[in-house]
Design an enzyme around this catalytic site. Structure first.
Site, PDB file in Angstrom:
ATOM      1  N   HIS A 158     -27.651  -4.085  17.973  1.00  0.00           N
ATOM      2  CA  HIS A 158     -27.186  -4.917  19.104  1.00  0.00           C
ATOM      3  C   HIS A 158     -26.080  -5.891  18.665  1.00  0.00           C
ATOM      4  CE1 HIS A 158     -30.957  -3.552  21.041  1.00  0.00           C
ATOM      5  NE2 HIS A 158     -31.476  -3.769  19.841  1.00  0.00           N
ATOM      6  N   LYS A 285       0.222 -13.457  12.978  1.00  0.00           N
ATOM      7  CA  LYS A 285      -0.599 -12.302  13.304  1.00  0.00           C
ATOM      8  C   LYS A 285      -0.439 -11.132  12.352  1.00  0.00           C
ATOM      9  CE  LYS A 285      -2.305 -11.581  17.116  1.00  0.00           C
ATOM     10  NZ  LYS A 285      -3.694 -11.502  17.518  1.00  0.00           N
TER      11      LYS A 285
END
Ligand code: ARG
Length: 458
Positions: A158, A285
């Site tokens: 999960h 980035k």
């Protein structure tokens, strides 16, 4: 005029110019040239063997086709849309080159069995290339697994920290998926490698052809048993594309992990700069474009599978022009798959791990809680009671900001008197992974065994 067409005999009117372009496949099926020539060479040899061509005629055809191959590869071949497809383009050129003998090549054959043969020959070669890329990627994974066999990271269910695992084990999970993908292709190739040639248009031919001989020349395992089936079904292409969707699904899941792991929030790995790109506005980035793009490309291949299934579903026997639409989805599937596998295989040996971040993450989610419960079970407690006790210890850990392994013996004994000093052997990350020491478990010892088997196979 239609009189120029190889099939123009019964026509009195030229094909509409738009219809000519609309129905032509040469723009994309020229890609099959090598396999079209390969099929024709074998067909001519067979015709000579059974006496339908003289040896001189077969030799002239072979020489002409060899020249055409050179012309095409040198970029000296004029493709003609009015000649519709690869088969008629090459045949017409052959006749230009060697004269009337060129017109004899199509004896006992139709474009229907010819095109089905071409695609199978082509796909057979592509499957080999794809399998080689899968092997290369597997080798990269095994290498990384061997380097990081003792490296510990949190395993997730999960996407919540579940139990500690080893990085080697995680890489070998991807190896196993790719191994099934490889085997699926080997199996698919068996059904690809059956020869339609000799089925002619749909019913076979009146000439005394020797299909066994042609099949041997082309390396097919055997001729197809039924001419109607041979010219019409594209189940082999659908099956291949289905196998391709599973490979892309695996790569897409893997991509998702790489993207997550490369983020600042996880910080588990560093992808090599040359597999990433920057942003035109945000100077900081470094984007994981390669895995993102592979994840995205999975959609095309899934779409191609649906296209092929839909193409096939309403076709009566035998050949229908619908089948011309098989090529673009199939070509796109192969290109996408080869590109994605190649990118991954190239990148994998250069993936760097950040062990400290992985370790920190494994320490954060009480990942050894199950180990503490198992410890209490070994000491005689029923599992449900052990689960309850450890739950309370975890709640205390949440409150105090401490991992189970960071609590004192005294503190742990508040939850159960059965806990003694040996508890710390199981509460450490190393103890936790080492304890899962059975076939398929995450213990480094087990992973080493599987790595050795994988290396022997590769
Ligand atoms: N270009 C055609 C295809 O791709 C070749 C077979 C054409 N046969 C025919 N009878 N029109 O399927």
């Amino acid at each position: 005029m239609s009189k120029d067409k190889p099939w123009g005999g019964r026509f009195s009117e030229a094909t509409d110019a738009f219809v000519e372009a609309f129905t032509a496949s040469i723009e994309f099926d020229k890609r099959l040239y090598k396999h079209d020539i390969q099929g024709s060479v074998a067909h001519a040899s067979m015709l000579a063997k059974v006496g339908l061509l003289t040896q001189d005629e077969a030799d002239a055809i072979h020489a002409g086709l060899a020249e055409i191959l050179v012309d095409i590869e040198a970029g000296n071949f004029q493709w003609s849309v009015s000649l519709e497809d690869i088969h008629m383009n090459i045949e017409a050129r052959l006749t230009d080159k060697i004269g009337i003998t060129g017109k004899k090549l199509h004896t006992g054959r139709s474009r229907n069995d010819q095109v089905a043969t071409d695609i199978r020959l082509w796909l057979r070669d592509e499957i080999e290339l794809i399998q080689a890329e899968i092997r290369r990627l597997q080798a990269g994974l095994v290498q990384l697994a061997a380097q990081e066999v003792d490296t510990i990271l949190p395993g997730f269910t999960h996407l919540q920290v579940a139990q500690p695992i080893t990085f080697g084990h995680h890489m070998m999970a991807w190896y196993e998926m790719l191994q099934r993908d490889y085997e699926r292709l080997t199996d698919c190739a068996k059904r690809v490698n059956i020869m339609p040639l000799g089925a002619a248009a749909l019913a076979g031919t009146t000439y005394p052809i020797d299909r066994q001989y042609t099949a041997e020349l082309l390396g097919f395992s055997r001729p197809a048993n039924n001419s109607l089936d041979a010219v019409s079904d594209r189940d082999f292409a659908i099956e291949f594309t289905a196998a391709a969707t599973l490979i892309m699904t695996h790569l897409s899941r893997f991509s998702e992990e790489l993207v997550l792991w490369a983020s600042a929030q996880f910080g588990f790995i560093n992808l090599p700069d040359r597999f990433c790109t920057g942003s035109s506005i945000m100077p900081q980035k470094k984007n994981p474009d390669v895995p993102e793009l592979v994840r995205g490309k999975t959609g095309r291949v899934n779409g191609n599978l649906i296209a092929l299934l839909t193409l096939m579903k309403s076709q009566p026997l035998a050949y229908n022009k619908d089948n011309q639409e098989d090529k673009e989805p199939l070509f796109d599937t192969v290109d996408t798959l080869l590109g994605s596998l190649r990118a991954f295989a190239d990148m994998m040996p250069y993936v760097e791990t950040n062990k400290a971040n992985m370790r920190r993450a494994a320490m954060q989610g009480f990942s050894t809680a199950t180990d503490l419960a198992d410890y209490l079970v070994v000491k005689g407690l029923p599992f449900r009671d052990a689960h309850e006790i450890v739950g309370k210890a975890v709640a205390y850990g949440v409150e105090t900001g401490k991992d189970l392994s960071e609590m004192s013996l005294q503190a742990l004994q508040e939850f159960s008197g059965m806990i003694t000093n040996d508890v710390f052997d199981v509460l450490t990350l190393e103890g936790s992974v080492a304890a899962r020491n059975h076939l398929g478990g995450t213990a480094p010892e087990q992973v080493r065994l599987r790595i050795a088997e994988a290396k022997a196979l590769l």
